[in-house]
Motif scaffolding. Structure first.
Motif, PDB file in Angstrom:
ATOM      1  N   SER A  90       0.814  -1.251  -0.124  1.00 34.55           N
ATOM      2  CA  SER A  90       0.034  -0.090  -0.006  1.00 34.55           C
ATOM      3  C   SER A  90       0.825   1.403  -0.075  1.00 34.55           C
ATOM      4  CB  SER A  90      -1.068   0.130   1.023  1.00 34.55           C
ATOM      5  OG  SER A  90      -2.013  -0.952   1.194  1.00 34.55           O
ATOM      6  N   ARG A  93       1.940   1.966  -3.541  1.00 38.02           N
ATOM      7  CA  ARG A  93       0.663   2.604  -4.338  1.00 38.02           C
ATOM      8  C   ARG A  93       0.728   4.167  -3.956  1.00 38.02           C
ATOM      9  NH1 ARG A  93      -4.561  -1.651  -4.094  1.00 38.02           N
ATOM     10  NH2 ARG A  93      -5.274  -0.037  -6.020  1.00 38.02           N
ATOM     11  N   TYR A 131      -8.909   8.793  -2.557  1.00 34.86           N
ATOM     12  CA  TYR A 131      -8.067   7.625  -2.567  1.00 34.86           C
ATOM     13  C   TYR A 131      -7.303   7.100  -1.140  1.00 34.86           C
ATOM     14  CZ  TYR A 131      -4.249   4.318  -4.626  1.00 34.86           C
ATOM     15  OH  TYR A 131      -3.540   3.413  -4.830  1.00 34.86           O
ATOM     16  N   SER A 132      -6.564   8.251  -1.092  1.00 39.81           N
ATOM     17  CA  SER A 132      -5.769   7.779   0.468  1.00 39.81           C
ATOM     18  C   SER A 132      -6.566   7.208   1.409  1.00 39.81           C
ATOM     19  CB  SER A 132      -4.851   9.134   0.764  1.00 39.81           C
ATOM     20  OG  SER A 132      -4.109   9.610  -0.175  1.00 39.81           O
ATOM     21  N   LEU A 135      -7.713   3.612   0.728  1.00 37.37           N
ATOM     22  CA  LEU A 135      -6.715   2.722   0.559  1.00 37.37           C
ATOM     23  C   LEU A 135      -6.225   2.512   2.051  1.00 37.37           C
ATOM     24  CD1 LEU A 135      -4.584   1.074  -0.676  1.00 37.37           C
ATOM     25  CD2 LEU A 135      -2.898   3.126  -0.740  1.00 37.37           C
ATOM     26  N   TYR A 138      -9.139   0.238   3.311  1.00 34.90           N
ATOM     27  CA  TYR A 138      -9.206  -1.154   2.593  1.00 34.90           C
ATOM     28  C   TYR A 138      -7.961  -1.910   3.053  1.00 34.90           C
ATOM     29  CZ  TYR A 138      -7.846  -3.790  -1.502  1.00 34.90           C
ATOM     30  OH  TYR A 138      -7.466  -4.973  -2.306  1.00 34.90           O
ATOM     31  N   SER A 139      -6.841  -1.466   3.134  1.00 35.14           N
ATOM     32  CA  SER A 139      -5.551  -2.131   3.380  1.00 35.14           C
ATOM     33  C   SER A 139      -5.977  -3.011   4.833  1.00 35.14           C
ATOM     34  CB  SER A 139      -4.496  -1.131   3.593  1.00 35.14           C
ATOM     35  OG  SER A 139      -3.966  -0.441   2.390  1.00 35.14           O
ATOM     36  N   LEU A 204     -10.177   1.375  -6.592  1.00 25.82           N
ATOM     37  CA  LEU A 204      -8.831   1.889  -6.156  1.00 25.82           C
ATOM     38  C   LEU A 204      -8.195   1.775  -7.558  1.00 25.82           C
ATOM     39  CD1 LEU A 204      -7.867   0.554  -2.753  1.00 25.82           C
ATOM     40  CD2 LEU A 204      -8.304   2.865  -3.240  1.00 25.82           C
TER      41      LEU A 204
END
Length: 255
Positions: A90, A93, A131-132, A135, A138-139, A204
């Motif tokens: 992550s 990304r 997005y951040s 993410l 999500y992670s 994402l």
């Protein structure tokens, strides 16, 4: 805000020149009526400046740049917070997204007068923030969901289904059936969560592609008017997905 605008109008070059002229002549002549008339004239020209279309456009441009700088600062703050709490994949990304964001900003501030570029950079920064945050959640949720192994549950379901055929007591059959149904619901919930997390991973990827497209548009000058409503929809969707993951996290399944 109104005081800030008045302050900016008061310090416009033409108004400062007028004020300086009034001050010099008043000092040389010591004629108080002229001083009062001169200050009234200065105030009048300041008010005219405030009303002028050129000044209003200048204020709008400055406000837009301030908003872009605030979004950029939020991007950095969100990045630093998320970076400390996610794994290596992550982080890679995030670094890729921030690199594209920085390239966009570097080009934009060299061409900051372009209205369309302002729209693009604002939308890109909003996407980077969304997005951040997504993410990050999500992670964490991906790690938790991947830790959920349904094999034992499925083995138990199969074992209990075979056992049903040997039971003669109605109460025992009813109780075991309820146990099987409960395990089946749990397996279904786990699979739904895994599918949900998988879809968010795809989202994402989509946001990454959109930010890359923005970079191409603004750097190559191949600028097409972006669909504002579409971008707002994607940002809102990312925020909604983040909220869903946060809720799932609060009510996570433990085996």
């Amino acid at each position: 805000m109104r005081f800030k605008n008045y302050f900016k109008a008061a310090f416009q070059i033409k108004n400062l020149v007028l004020l300086a002229a009034v001050a010099i002549i008043s000092f040389l002549t010591e004629f108080i009526p002229f001083t009062l008339i001169g200050l009234a004239g200065y105030a009048y020209f300041v008010m005219q400046t405030l009303k002028s279309e050129k000044f209003q456009n200048q204020l709008a441009s400055e406000d837009s740049l301030d908003h872009i700088r605030a979004l950029s600062a939020e991007c950095r703050s969100t990045y630093q917070k998320v970076y400390r709490q996610v794994g290596a994949a992550s982080r890679k990304r995030l670094d890729g997204i921030m690199e594209k964001k920085q390239e966009l900003e570097n080009y934009f501030f060299k061409n900051a007068d372009d209205t369309l570029n302002k729209t693009i950079i604002e939308q890109a920064l909003q996407l980077v923030i969304a997005y951040s945050k997504l993410l990050h959640t999500y992670s964490i949720r991906l790690k938790e969901v991947n830790a959920l192994d349904t094999r034992d549950l499925l083995d138990r379901i199969n074992k209990n289904n075979r056992k049903l055929g040997s039971l003669e007591s109605y109460d025992a059959v009813l109780k075991l059936t309820q146990t099987i149904e409960m395990d089946e619901r749990l397996v279904k919930e786990i699979q739904e969560e895994k599918n949900e997390v998988e879809m968010i991973g795809v989202k994402l990827d989509h946001i990454e592609s959109m930010i890359a497209a923005f970079k191409h548009q603004i750097v190559s000058s191949d600028v097409v008017n972006p669909a504002v409503e579409e971008i707002e929809s994607i940002v809102n969707e990312a925020m909604a997905l983040d909220n869903v993951l946060q809720e799932r996290k609060r009510n996570k399944i433990d085996l």
